[in-house]
Each structure stands twice: as structure tokens, then as C-alpha cells.
Design a protein around this motif. Sequence first.
Motif, PDB file in Angstrom:
ATOM      1  N   ARG A  55       7.849   0.153   7.763  1.00 55.99           N
ATOM      2  CA  ARG A  55       8.134  -0.641   8.798  1.00 55.99           C
ATOM      3  C   ARG A  55       8.028  -2.032   9.043  1.00 55.99           C
ATOM      4  N   ALA A  56       8.878  -2.639   8.973  1.00 56.83           N
ATOM      5  CA  ALA A  56       9.455  -3.980   8.321  1.00 56.83           C
ATOM      6  C   ALA A  56       7.643  -5.101   8.707  1.00 56.83           C
ATOM      7  N   GLU A  57       7.484  -4.542  10.384  1.00 59.86           N
ATOM      8  CA  GLU A  57       5.850  -5.490  10.697  1.00 59.86           C
ATOM      9  C   GLU A  57       4.853  -5.108   9.921  1.00 59.86           C
ATOM     10  N   SER A  58       4.913  -4.055   8.866  1.00 55.27           N
ATOM     11  CA  SER A  58       4.055  -3.783   8.163  1.00 55.27           C
ATOM     12  C   SER A  58       3.754  -4.411   7.224  1.00 55.27           C
ATOM     13  N   VAL A  59       4.664  -5.130   6.512  1.00 56.12           N
ATOM     14  CA  VAL A  59       4.832  -5.916   4.936  1.00 56.12           C
ATOM     15  C   VAL A  59       5.128  -6.762   4.694  1.00 56.12           C
ATOM     16  N   LYS A  60       5.969  -7.543   6.149  1.00 60.73           N
ATOM     17  CA  LYS A  60       6.640  -8.594   6.359  1.00 60.73           C
ATOM     18  C   LYS A  60       4.728 -10.115   6.578  1.00 60.73           C
ATOM     19  N   GLU A  61       3.709  -9.572   6.184  1.00 59.36           N
ATOM     20  CA  GLU A  61       3.087 -10.322   6.437  1.00 59.36           C
ATOM     21  C   GLU A  61       2.123 -10.410   5.075  1.00 59.36           C
ATOM     22  N   ILE A  62       2.211  -9.708   4.057  1.00 54.03           N
ATOM     23  CA  ILE A  62       1.874  -9.575   3.436  1.00 54.03           C
ATOM     24  C   ILE A  62       2.543 -10.254   1.505  1.00 54.03           C
ATOM     25  N   ASN A  63       1.557 -11.621   1.910  1.00 58.44           N
ATOM     26  CA  ASN A  63       1.861 -11.947   0.262  1.00 58.44           C
ATOM     27  C   ASN A  63       1.131 -11.281  -1.240  1.00 58.44           C
ATOM     28  N   LEU A  64       2.539 -11.162  -2.296  1.00 56.23           N
ATOM     29  CA  LEU A  64       2.163 -10.184  -2.961  1.00 56.23           C
ATOM     30  C   LEU A  64       2.688 -11.700  -5.050  1.00 56.23           C
ATOM     31  N   TYR A  65       1.623 -10.974  -5.739  1.00 57.72           N
ATOM     32  CA  TYR A  65       1.465 -11.677  -6.882  1.00 57.72           C
ATOM     33  C   TYR A  65       1.718 -10.268  -7.915  1.00 57.72           C
ATOM     34  N   GLY A  66       2.067 -11.268  -9.058  1.00 57.93           N
ATOM     35  CA  GLY A  66       1.711 -10.853 -10.835  1.00 57.93           C
ATOM     36  C   GLY A  66       2.299  -9.467 -10.229  1.00 57.93           C
ATOM     37  N   GLU A  67       1.919  -8.099 -10.681  1.00 58.54           N
ATOM     38  CA  GLU A  67       2.503  -6.265 -10.910  1.00 58.54           C
ATOM     39  C   GLU A  67       2.603  -6.247  -8.653  1.00 58.54           C
ATOM     40  N   MET A  68       1.727  -7.297  -8.045  1.00 55.14           N
ATOM     41  CA  MET A  68       1.153  -6.268  -7.462  1.00 55.14           C
ATOM     42  C   MET A  68       1.909  -5.697  -6.053  1.00 55.14           C
ATOM     43  N   HIS A  69       3.639  -5.286  -6.077  1.00 54.92           N
ATOM     44  CA  HIS A  69       4.286  -4.926  -5.356  1.00 54.92           C
ATOM     45  C   HIS A  69       3.865  -3.137  -4.951  1.00 54.92           C
ATOM     46  N   LYS A  94      -1.923  -5.210 -16.507  1.00 54.31           N
ATOM     47  CA  LYS A  94      -1.438  -5.984 -15.792  1.00 54.31           C
ATOM     48  C   LYS A  94      -1.873  -4.773 -14.486  1.00 54.31           C
ATOM     49  N   VAL A  95      -1.538  -4.144 -14.574  1.00 60.09           N
ATOM     50  CA  VAL A  95      -1.511  -3.568 -13.320  1.00 60.09           C
ATOM     51  C   VAL A  95      -3.540  -3.222 -13.110  1.00 60.09           C
ATOM     52  N   VAL A  96      -4.029  -2.554 -14.299  1.00 58.71           N
ATOM     53  CA  VAL A  96      -5.372  -3.158 -14.403  1.00 58.71           C
ATOM     54  C   VAL A  96      -6.103  -4.031 -13.769  1.00 58.71           C
ATOM     55  N   LEU A  97      -5.197  -5.276 -14.719  1.00 52.72           N
ATOM     56  CA  LEU A  97      -6.187  -6.912 -13.452  1.00 52.72           C
ATOM     57  C   LEU A  97      -5.669  -6.231 -12.190  1.00 52.72           C
ATOM     58  N   ASP A  98      -4.655  -6.351 -11.681  1.00 53.08           N
ATOM     59  CA  ASP A  98      -4.526  -6.105 -10.354  1.00 53.08           C
ATOM     60  C   ASP A  98      -5.235  -5.604  -9.675  1.00 53.08           C
ATOM     61  N   LEU A  99      -5.715  -4.128 -10.930  1.00 54.89           N
ATOM     62  CA  LEU A  99      -6.722  -3.410  -9.408  1.00 54.89           C
ATOM     63  C   LEU A  99      -7.611  -4.182  -9.297  1.00 54.89           C
ATOM     64  N   ILE A 100      -8.694  -4.749 -10.904  1.00 53.70           N
ATOM     65  CA  ILE A 100     -10.206  -5.848 -10.465  1.00 53.70           C
ATOM     66  C   ILE A 100      -9.678  -7.021  -9.433  1.00 53.70           C
ATOM     67  N   THR A 101      -8.818  -7.617  -9.508  1.00 53.77           N
ATOM     68  CA  THR A 101      -8.373  -8.797  -8.420  1.00 53.77           C
ATOM     69  C   THR A 101      -8.401  -7.590  -6.685  1.00 53.77           C
ATOM     70  N   ILE A 102      -7.921  -6.557  -6.619  1.00 50.31           N
ATOM     71  CA  ILE A 102      -7.831  -5.785  -5.601  1.00 50.31           C
ATOM     72  C   ILE A 102      -9.150  -5.402  -5.214  1.00 50.31           C
ATOM     73  N   LYS A 103     -10.112  -5.221  -5.761  1.00 52.77           N
ATOM     74  CA  LYS A 103     -10.564  -4.664  -5.607  1.00 52.77           C
ATOM     75  C   LYS A 103     -11.856  -5.847  -5.090  1.00 52.77           C
ATOM     76  N   PHE A 104     -12.030  -6.561  -5.846  1.00 57.15           N
ATOM     77  CA  PHE A 104     -12.679  -7.710  -5.222  1.00 57.15           C
ATOM     78  C   PHE A 104     -12.064  -8.565  -4.123  1.00 57.15           C
TER      79      PHE A 104
END
Length: 320
Positions: free
Chosen positions: A165-179, A217-227
Motif C-alpha cells: 500500500r503506497a502509504e505504508s512505504v512512502k515514508e520509509i528511507n532506504l540505504y545500502g541493500e535495505m529494500h 552487506k545484507v548481514v551488516l545491514d541486518l546489524i544496523t537494522i537491529k541496532f
Amino acid sequence: MDQIYQFELSVIVPVYNEEESVQKLYEEIVEAVSGIGSYEIIFVDDGSTDKSLSFLQDIQQHDSRVRVIRFRGNFGQTAALSAGIEHSRGRILVPLDADGQNDPGDIPKLIEELEKGYDIVSGWRKDRQDTFLTRKLPSIIANKLISKITGVKLHDFGCTLKAYRAESVKEINLYGEMHRFIPVLANWSGEKVMEVEVNHRPRTTGKTKYGLNRTFKVVLDLITIKFLMSFSTKPIYVFGGLGVLSFLGAFLSGLVVFYQKFISAQHLSMNRNPLLFLAALLITTAIQFILMGLLAEILVRTYHESQGRKIYVIDKIYES
Ligand code: UDP
Ligand code: MG
């Protein structure tokens, strides 16, 4: 508060050197979504160096429902998806790969599931058509890990084909491999996430843009996400906690040194006792950790308060 959307659906396609597949994919998309009211197709050309752009321009000139966003350089798939999402005007957003591995024929199925009351429906490439050792195995492990750590139960975070749903993702900022973490980020803000099995086809044209190194990269992104998930507003709890632990270690070491010098029968000399150095080292580390925590606190404030900066640069938008 219902927002007015210009289209029912926006299909978003990141393209990087896929000259051999874009035309066929375009035709497949048009066929698959013909039953859906109004739609637009957004191709994001991520700085292709082959003929992809001229093929896309050609498609766009013959079909006013198509828009092409051309990047100034190669900013990566996440940036391409992010631009597509930001420029989309549909109520439902469906991204998919340009190489034909995702099947546009699955789009109606994803939308149908979404309409049952979910905010995100993620595709699950149950029968994934990629090499086992370098792609499928790392992906199985990564998916298990992400699921465990984030608490979002999906089998296939990496599948580009999803419905939002557009409103559920428009506000999310993405970095790295984070999609691939969009469902996780959305889930934290209370969005409902579901998955359905989708078709996956082998790559028959061009070649994959990724290798094994994406897993790291995905594992490092995961650490960032968890943090970010646990401490994004209070990093001092993490660093400060480590600092306090270090201080405790320093205190204990110091205590042992003191005991060995003054109380025990041996009267060990203090300056030859390695524990004294350990104590000094731990005190320094403790101070560093706490200062780092304070720095992170300042950064976090900047992060949350600064104006949304983009992670890509657009060269041109071709539209009717
Ligand atoms: N892609 C992109 N920018 C890049 C790398 C890839 O836009 O820097 C696009 C690519 O054209 C394709 C999608 O992202 O449409 C997925 O890439 P690929 O098929 O190489 O990944 P795989 O399916 O092997 O995981
Ligand atoms: Mg592919």
C-alpha cells in the motif's frame, strides 16, 4: 483521511543493463495488469551503459502510462526502487526485477491478497531458479537469520516482487541493500505483512549483477537494522552499557592488583603486574565507549531532525 491517488497501481522496475529483456517484460506487464483499472509503469534506469535507456524511451513514447526515470550514474537497486516509490502515484505499488525472473503474471494474485487487509504482501520464490551454492544457500541462511532477529516471519525477504500500500512505504528511507528490509521497517510501525508464493524463472538474458559479497552487506545491514530497531533513539544505552561493563572490569582488575600488592603474602610488585595494565586499558575503553555513545546521540538527533536527503541523483524524467 483518505488520500486521492492518480492510479490504482504503480509497477516499478529497476533497470541496470537489461537491454535484452525490457521490451518483453513491458509486454508481459501490460498483459498481466490489463484487468486492473488504471495503472502506470515506472522504469528506473540505474545508469545503464547498454541500450536499455533507448529501448525504454521508445516504449515510453508509445505508451503514456510509462514513465522512465534516468539516474545520473549507477546508484544500486535499492536507490532505484526508492526513486520509483517516491515518484509513484498509485494506490498500490508493485516492484519487480527487469530481467524477467519475476513473473508479472503474479501481480493480480499479490493485489488480491493485499486487499484482504494487509499493508505489504511479499513474494516468496519457493522454487527459486538460481545457482545453489552462491545464491540459494546464502539466501536461505540470511532469511532465517533476518526472520529470527527481527521477528518478522517471511521466507524470502530478497524477492523484489511485492505489493505495498503506497502509504505504508512512502515514508520509509532506504540505504545500502535495505529494500529487502521494508517489511521489517513497516512491521515496526504496525503494518500488517503477509507472503504468497510466486513464480520464479531462470535468467535467460543478460547476467546477474550480484555475487556472494551481497550476503555480507545484507548481514551488516541486518546489524544496523537491529541496532536502529532497539536503540535508534537511545544509542547511549548500548555504548554506555559497554562503557559501564568496561569500568567494572577495570575496577575488578584494580582490586586484584591491590590485593596482590598489599594483602596477599606474596606482596607482588604493582608495576610488573599485567592486571594493572588491563585496568588502565579498560578505563580508557570505558571512557571511549561513553564518548562514542554521546557522539551517537548527537548523530541520531541530526538523523531524525535533518531534512530528508536523497540517496540518488536523477538525470532526467521522460514522461508524457
Ligand atoms: N539492478 C539495478 N541496479 C544495480 C543492480 C541491479 O537496478 O546496480 C536491477 C537489475 O537490472 C534487476 C534487479 O535489479 O532488474 C535485480 O538484479 P539481478 O537480477 O542482477 O539480481 P538477482 O536476481 O541475481 O538477485
Ligand atoms: Mg535476477
